[in-house]
Motif scaffolding. Structure first.
Motif, PDB file in Angstrom:
ATOM      1  N   ASP A  65      15.333 105.146 -34.131  1.00 43.25           N
ATOM      2  CA  ASP A  65      15.745 104.317 -35.425  1.00 43.25           C
ATOM      3  C   ASP A  65      15.001 105.138 -36.253  1.00 43.25           C
ATOM      4  OD1 ASP A  65      17.248 102.883 -37.219  1.00 43.25           O
ATOM      5  OD2 ASP A  65      16.158 100.823 -36.974  1.00 43.25           O
ATOM      6  N   HIS A 108       8.963  94.340 -34.997  1.00 46.85           N
ATOM      7  CA  HIS A 108       9.420  94.854 -33.676  1.00 46.85           C
ATOM      8  C   HIS A 108       8.416  96.078 -33.568  1.00 46.85           C
ATOM      9  CE1 HIS A 108      13.018  95.737 -36.414  1.00 46.85           C
ATOM     10  NE2 HIS A 108      12.513  96.895 -35.782  1.00 46.85           N
ATOM     11  N   ARG A 203       7.006  97.346 -48.251  1.00 48.36           N
ATOM     12  CA  ARG A 203       8.126  96.706 -48.464  1.00 48.36           C
ATOM     13  C   ARG A 203       8.124  96.157 -46.856  1.00 48.36           C
ATOM     14  NH1 ARG A 203      12.575  98.103 -44.317  1.00 48.36           N
ATOM     15  NH2 ARG A 203      14.230  97.449 -44.967  1.00 48.36           N
ATOM     16  N   ASP A 205       9.998  95.163 -43.472  1.00 44.56           N
ATOM     17  CA  ASP A 205      11.446  95.399 -42.448  1.00 44.56           C
ATOM     18  C   ASP A 205      11.659  94.350 -42.356  1.00 44.56           C
ATOM     19  OD1 ASP A 205      13.126  97.112 -41.764  1.00 44.56           O
ATOM     20  OD2 ASP A 205      12.489  96.443 -39.955  1.00 44.56           O
ATOM     21  N   GLU A 260      12.289  92.471 -47.001  1.00 45.59           N
ATOM     22  CA  GLU A 260      13.752  92.115 -46.570  1.00 45.59           C
ATOM     23  C   GLU A 260      14.727  91.167 -45.471  1.00 45.59           C
ATOM     24  OE1 GLU A 260      16.836  95.370 -44.113  1.00 45.59           O
ATOM     25  OE2 GLU A 260      15.183  95.219 -43.602  1.00 45.59           O
ATOM     26  N   HIS A 335      18.747 103.366 -47.487  1.00 45.67           N
ATOM     27  CA  HIS A 335      19.155 104.015 -46.126  1.00 45.67           C
ATOM     28  C   HIS A 335      20.325 103.127 -45.674  1.00 45.67           C
ATOM     29  CE1 HIS A 335      16.097 101.774 -45.195  1.00 45.67           C
ATOM     30  NE2 HIS A 335      16.246 102.039 -44.023  1.00 45.67           N
ATOM     31  N   ASP A 336      20.740 102.046 -45.157  1.00 43.65           N
ATOM     32  CA  ASP A 336      21.725 101.319 -44.923  1.00 43.65           C
ATOM     33  C   ASP A 336      23.069 100.677 -45.167  1.00 43.65           C
ATOM     34  OD1 ASP A 336      19.581 100.448 -43.515  1.00 43.65           O
ATOM     35  OD2 ASP A 336      18.288  98.596 -43.905  1.00 43.65           O
ATOM     36  N   ARG A 422      25.773 104.391 -42.014  1.00 48.66           N
ATOM     37  CA  ARG A 422      24.175 105.025 -42.913  1.00 48.66           C
ATOM     38  C   ARG A 422      24.048 106.326 -43.393  1.00 48.66           C
ATOM     39  NH1 ARG A 422      19.848 100.519 -40.058  1.00 48.66           N
ATOM     40  NH2 ARG A 422      20.417 102.098 -38.247  1.00 48.66           N
TER      41      ARG A 422
END
Ligand code: NOJ
Length: 560
Positions: A65, A108, A203, A205, A260, A335-336, A422
């Motif tokens: 990812d 994760h 940041r 996630d 986020e 970026h998403d 994306r």
């Protein structure tokens, strides 16, 4: 407003530039951006006037990812360079008075992280409880939706120990078990490692997902897939963990953080960012990002889904939350998401430049910390690819594969998804008109947009009317005007379906911002003497006559 001025903080006043390193600049000819590339472009970044760089993950990762699957939190991804490159980059940023915040992915890890490799070995391995396991003797675990899984199933059976592990994202991104205090200690140690190296913050996630109901109760049958997500975001111990993180890490450094925050509401917002609660400084929500996305299934686009009046209400409601406490963020691209101009502006030749400038005027004149995604400063646009061969994003590829396995219509999916994928925002930076847009001298990891020969940084440097020059002016305008940072925000002509207009006011100074979000002229209903007020900045020489604003006009007036 008075309160916010007392609560002045450096991180509220910064303009943040989000940098996607994989697509920024390749210097070693492997088609992948690298830290040396960032170093090469430091003067460019400085020239933008931005104060903070948020860099997407650069830690060691198998890139299932694109870096959001970390296999070593204390090493730099080999494709991006070395720790020496990192140190040099950080030094270069600091020498230019630019701060660096890193993207910390701790909901994760990668399944290739040593913790997970240990955890899956045996049920009594010391790392077993670092992740969420469900022993198969108990039967199948209660269904949980996974956003990146081909079968949309967050449980993956692992024969090695006859158990299932939990992954909200792809099966290569197993979720960490935050209930285990050792996991939390490890995370805080990682954070301190980087802060001690001199970075300026994080940041965080999908931070809203770290606390889960680990009993994993069965979900009510009648729920839609998109409604399942809250079952494992905003979990029961989230606030305890954030307070602990603050105590253990943030309170010890003068740093910046932004979370986020999925499924946060205007009602729950201050629980995260009220200074007195000692949790986070700021977060970003997604309430305004639904434009162009189907409400039924957010893998599909929906052109008709755009109601400016509703959209204005979202920003107005969020602004009200932070009038006295806390602080917001504002962004239109990352970026998403697909490209800002394609999604919220108009990427036709006629309106691309105008609407890009209009959107920058918006982002940089709101009461919240502005985040600008790389490439948006020149108004880069979507690629809209409808061929699966072009895609690199696990999100698109796995969803496509899932449809294929079920025998469903993959072509219809690609046609629709193309506009919101994306990868639209991940294409290489367009530096100049040379081959591969000056991004690399070999084959880029993701195809360069075909419009690079005309839409690129070099061309815009030479054009005084370019988006790039306008962006720089707008950044300076914000930084030189406390009113644009801390001033009160009030909508004007709220029910206008084409214009987004508002005032910003502090002490005796007042600005009126008028933005036409449409391709046709629009009339502003207001008593404010618009036509006789001095214009501070605009994307037109004459943006308005008799309160009629040109298509995609952006103007900031100083109200006398
Ligand atoms: C949010 C990130 O922004 C996104 O790019 C990533 O795929 C997921 N979190 C999973 O880490």
């Amino acid at each position: 407003m008075y309160q916010q001025l007392i609560n002045k903080k450096w991180w509220k006043e910064k303009v943040v530039y989000q940098l996607y390193p994989r697509s920024f600049k390749d210097t070693n000819g492997d088609g992948i951006g690298d830290l040396k590339g960032v170093i090469e472009k430091l003067d460019y970044i400085q020239s933008l006037g931005v104060d903070v760089v948020w860099m997407n993950p650069i830690f060691e990762s198998p890139n299932d990812d694109m870096g959001y699957d970390i296999s070593d939190y204390k090493a730099i991804m080999k494709e991006f360079g070395s720790m020496e490159d990192f140190d040099e980059m950080l030094k270069g940023l600091h020498e230019r008075d630019i701060k660096l915040i890193m993207d910390l992915v701790v909901n994760h890890t990668s399944d290739e992280h040593p913790w997970f490799k240990e955890s899956r070995k045996s049920r009594d391995n010391p790392y077993r409880d670092y992740y969420h396991w469900w022993d198969a003797e108990k039967g199948e675990p209660p269904y949980r939706w996974s956003i990146f899984d081909e079968q949309s199933n967050a449980w993956k059976y692992d024969a090695c120990t006859n158990s299932y592990y939990f992954h909200i994202f792809s099966e290569k991104q197993p979720d960490l078990n935050w209930e285990n205090p050792k996991v939390r200690e490890e995370v805080y140690a990682i954070m301190k490692f980087w802060l001690d190296k001199g970075i300026d913050g994080f940041r965080l996630d999908v931070i809203a997902c770290i606390s889960k109901d680990t009993n994993f109760p069965a979900l009510p049958k009648e729920m839609e897939a998109s409604e399942w997500f809250p079952y494992y975001a905003q979990g029961p111990n989230l606030h305890d963990y954030l307070q602990e993180m603050h105590r253990e890490v943030f309170s010890k450094y003068d740093c910046m953080n932004v979370g986020e925050m999925s499924f946060v509401t205007t009602e729950s917002a201050l629980l995260f960012v009220d200074e007195e609660r000692n949790e986070l400084q700021s977060f970003y929500h997604f309430d305004h990002t639904g434009v162009g996305v189907s409400k039924e299934n957010f893998m599909y686009s929906d052109e008709g889904n755009w109601d400016l009046v509703e959209w204005k209400k979202i920003f107005d409601n969020w602004d009200k939350v932070f009038v006295e406490k806390g602080w917001g963020t504002i962004y239109l691209g990352n970026h998403d998401m697909s490209r800002m101009v394609s999604r919220f502006g108009n990427d036709s030749e006629a309106f691309r430049t105008l609407s890009a400038k209009m959107l920058h005027t918006f982002i940089l004149s709101m009461r919240a910390t502005p985040y600008i995604y790389n490439g948006d400063e020149i108004g880069m646009v979507n690629t809209n690819h409808t061929n699966i061969e072009y895609y690199q994003d696990v999100y698109t590829i796995n969803y496509y594969n899932g449809l294929k396995q079920k025998g469903e219509d993959c072509e219809a999916f690609l046609q629709s998804h193309a506009k919101i994928s994306r990868d639209n925002a991940r294409t290489p930076m367009q530096w100049d008109s040379s081959l591969q847009a000056g991004f690399t001298n070999s084959n880029p990891w993701l195809a360069v947009h075909s419009n690079y020969t005309s839409l690129n940084v070099a061309a815009q440097e030479n054009d005084p009317d370019s988006v790039l020059h306008y962006f720089r002016k707008m950044v300076q305008l914000r930084k030189n005007n406390e009113t644009l940072i801390y001033g009160s925000f009030e909508l004007v002509d709220q029910s206008n379906a084409q214009l987004f207009a508002y005032t910003r006011q502090l002490n005796n100074e007042q600005f009126l911002v008028v933005l036409n979000f449409s391709a046709t002229p629009a009339i502003l209903q207001t008593d404010i003497q618009v036509d006789s007020s001095p214009i501070i900045i605009s994307n037109y020489a004459t943006p308005c006559q008799n309160k009629v604003f040109e298509p995609y006009a952006a103007v900031i007036y100083k109200i006398q």
